[in-house]
Design a protein around this motif. Structure first.
Motif, PDB file in Angstrom:
ATOM      1  N   LEU A   1       0.835  -1.207   0.000  1.00 41.31           N
ATOM      2  CA  LEU A   1       0.000   0.000   0.000  1.00 41.31           C
ATOM      3  C   LEU A   1       0.868   1.254   0.000  1.00 41.31           C
ATOM      4  N   LEU A   2       1.906   1.248   0.828  1.00 42.10           N
ATOM      5  CA  LEU A   2       2.819   2.395   0.879  1.00 42.10           C
ATOM      6  C   LEU A   2       3.556   2.568  -0.440  1.00 42.10           C
ATOM      7  N   GLU A   3       3.949   1.457  -1.041  1.00 43.21           N
ATOM      8  CA  GLU A   3       4.655   1.513  -2.319  1.00 43.21           C
ATOM      9  C   GLU A   3       3.732   2.057  -3.418  1.00 43.21           C
ATOM     10  N   ASN A   4       2.505   1.582  -3.468  1.00 44.71           N
ATOM     11  CA  ASN A   4       1.542   2.057  -4.467  1.00 44.71           C
ATOM     12  C   ASN A   4       1.197   3.524  -4.283  1.00 44.71           C
ATOM     13  N   ALA A   5       1.283   4.007  -3.056  1.00 44.18           N
ATOM     14  CA  ALA A   5       1.013   5.421  -2.770  1.00 44.18           C
ATOM     15  C   ALA A   5       2.228   6.300  -3.063  1.00 44.18           C
ATOM     16  N   GLY A   6       3.339   5.692  -3.458  1.00 45.03           N
ATOM     17  CA  GLY A   6       4.540   6.465  -3.772  1.00 45.03           C
ATOM     18  C   GLY A   6       5.299   6.937  -2.546  1.00 45.03           C
ATOM     19  N   LEU A   7       5.085   6.269  -1.416  1.00 46.61           N
ATOM     20  CA  LEU A   7       5.755   6.686  -0.178  1.00 46.61           C
ATOM     21  C   LEU A   7       6.996   5.858   0.129  1.00 46.61           C
ATOM     22  N   VAL A   8       7.103   4.666  -0.438  1.00 38.98           N
ATOM     23  CA  VAL A   8       8.298   3.834  -0.267  1.00 38.98           C
ATOM     24  C   VAL A   8       8.738   3.296  -1.620  1.00 38.98           C
ATOM     25  N   VAL A   9      10.013   2.934  -1.675  1.00 39.42           N
ATOM     26  CA  VAL A   9      10.598   2.338  -2.863  1.00 39.42           C
ATOM     27  C   VAL A   9      11.332   1.081  -2.425  1.00 39.42           C
TER      28      VAL A   9
ATOM     29  N   VAL B   1      13.921  -1.433   1.570  1.00 35.87           N
ATOM     30  CA  VAL B   1      12.799  -0.508   1.488  1.00 35.87           C
ATOM     31  C   VAL B   1      13.254   0.841   2.027  1.00 35.87           C
ATOM     32  N   THR B   2      13.016   1.897   1.271  1.00 35.62           N
ATOM     33  CA  THR B   2      13.352   3.247   1.719  1.00 35.62           C
ATOM     34  C   THR B   2      12.164   4.171   1.489  1.00 35.62           C
ATOM     35  N   LEU B   3      12.105   5.209   2.277  1.00 36.62           N
ATOM     36  CA  LEU B   3      11.073   6.225   2.087  1.00 36.62           C
ATOM     37  C   LEU B   3      11.440   7.115   0.917  1.00 36.62           C
ATOM     38  N   THR B   4      10.428   7.644   0.269  1.00 40.31           N
ATOM     39  CA  THR B   4      10.658   8.639  -0.764  1.00 40.31           C
ATOM     40  C   THR B   4      10.818  10.003  -0.085  1.00 40.31           C
ATOM     41  N   GLU B   5      11.336  10.959  -0.833  1.00 41.48           N
ATOM     42  CA  GLU B   5      11.459  12.323  -0.297  1.00 41.48           C
ATOM     43  C   GLU B   5      10.081  12.860   0.096  1.00 41.48           C
ATOM     44  N   ASP B   6       9.058  12.527  -0.682  1.00 45.04           N
ATOM     45  CA  ASP B   6       7.697  12.964  -0.378  1.00 45.04           C
ATOM     46  C   ASP B   6       7.235  12.404   0.969  1.00 45.04           C
ATOM     47  N   ALA B   7       7.523  11.144   1.236  1.00 39.82           N
ATOM     48  CA  ALA B   7       7.130  10.534   2.513  1.00 39.82           C
ATOM     49  C   ALA B   7       7.820  11.228   3.676  1.00 39.82           C
ATOM     50  N   ILE B   8       9.107  11.505   3.531  1.00 42.09           N
ATOM     51  CA  ILE B   8       9.846  12.204   4.594  1.00 42.09           C
ATOM     52  C   ILE B   8       9.241  13.575   4.847  1.00 42.09           C
ATOM     53  N   ARG B   9       8.932  14.285   3.771  1.00 45.23           N
ATOM     54  CA  ARG B   9       8.329  15.620   3.900  1.00 45.23           C
ATOM     55  C   ARG B   9       6.989  15.536   4.614  1.00 45.23           C
ATOM     56  N   ARG B  10       6.197  14.525   4.273  1.00 45.63           N
ATOM     57  CA  ARG B  10       4.875  14.377   4.891  1.00 45.63           C
ATOM     58  C   ARG B  10       4.969  14.026   6.375  1.00 45.63           C
ATOM     59  N   VAL B  11       5.909  13.166   6.747  1.00 43.96           N
ATOM     60  CA  VAL B  11       6.083  12.833   8.165  1.00 43.96           C
ATOM     61  C   VAL B  11       6.556  14.077   8.921  1.00 43.96           C
ATOM     62  N   ASP B  12       7.477  14.828   8.333  1.00 40.69           N
ATOM     63  CA  ASP B  12       7.911  16.080   8.961  1.00 40.69           C
ATOM     64  C   ASP B  12       6.733  17.027   9.181  1.00 40.69           C
ATOM     65  N   ASP B  13       5.883  17.171   8.169  1.00 38.36           N
ATOM     66  CA  ASP B  13       4.720  18.053   8.271  1.00 38.36           C
ATOM     67  C   ASP B  13       3.774  17.556   9.363  1.00 38.36           C
TER      68      ASP B  13
END
Length: 154
Positions: A100-108, A121-133
């Motif tokens: 689910l996370l991969e399909n949402a573009g949050l992990v690779v 498995v790593t987070l995308t830059e978008d996922a990091i930004r969203r967790v920070d927010d």
């Protein structure tokens, strides 16, 4: 017994495996590591406090996201199997939530350079930004000075 083994594994340091921290290759850019680590540890404490019923409280997708964020902050890529353990859910459930996370573009998922049978498995830059927010928003409503029953009166 398997649940106890998983709990102990989650608390150990992961081995450092060469890899990239996020899809942009620029390394970890998160800023909310301490707050996220507190929430992740609080979830483990909740599991301990509620025992067997705590399995009903599970949010594997969220736990995987927080676990990967913390691993990225430490520069430690995470194997697929380790991400599953970090979720606190059975492996098949965790793999489904990882997808689910991969399909949402949050992990690779990328191949492990040290073992082609296992993925990293790593987070995308978008996922990091969203967790920070999210962490900034939580911090803005957090009332650490609120007294709880049993706290000493100052």
């Amino acid at each position: 017994m398997a649940e106890a083994d998983n709990s102990l594994y989650r608390l150990r340091e992961r081995p450092v495996i060469p890899g990239r921290a996020a899809t942009g290759g620029s390394g970890f850019t998160g800023t909310a590591t301490d707050l996220v680590e507190s929430f992740y540890r609080a979830r483990r404490l909740r599991d301990d406090a509620f025992g067997g019923i705590a399995n009903q409280f599970r949010e594997p997708t969220w736990d995987i996201l927080l676990d990967l964020y913390l691993a990225a902050a430490k520069g430690r890529p995470v194997s697929v199997s380790s991400a599953c353990i970090g979720s606190g859910a059975p492996q098949t459930t965790a793999i489904r939530h990882l997808a689910l996370l991969e399909n949402a573009g949050l992990v690779v998922r990328t191949p492990n350079p040290m073992d082609n049978r296992a993925g990293i498995v790593t987070l995308t830059e978008d996922a990091i930004r969203r967790v920070d927010d999210w962490a900034r928003r939580v911090r803005s409503v957090w009332k650490a000075d609120t007294a709880l029953p049993g706290d000493p009166v100052l």
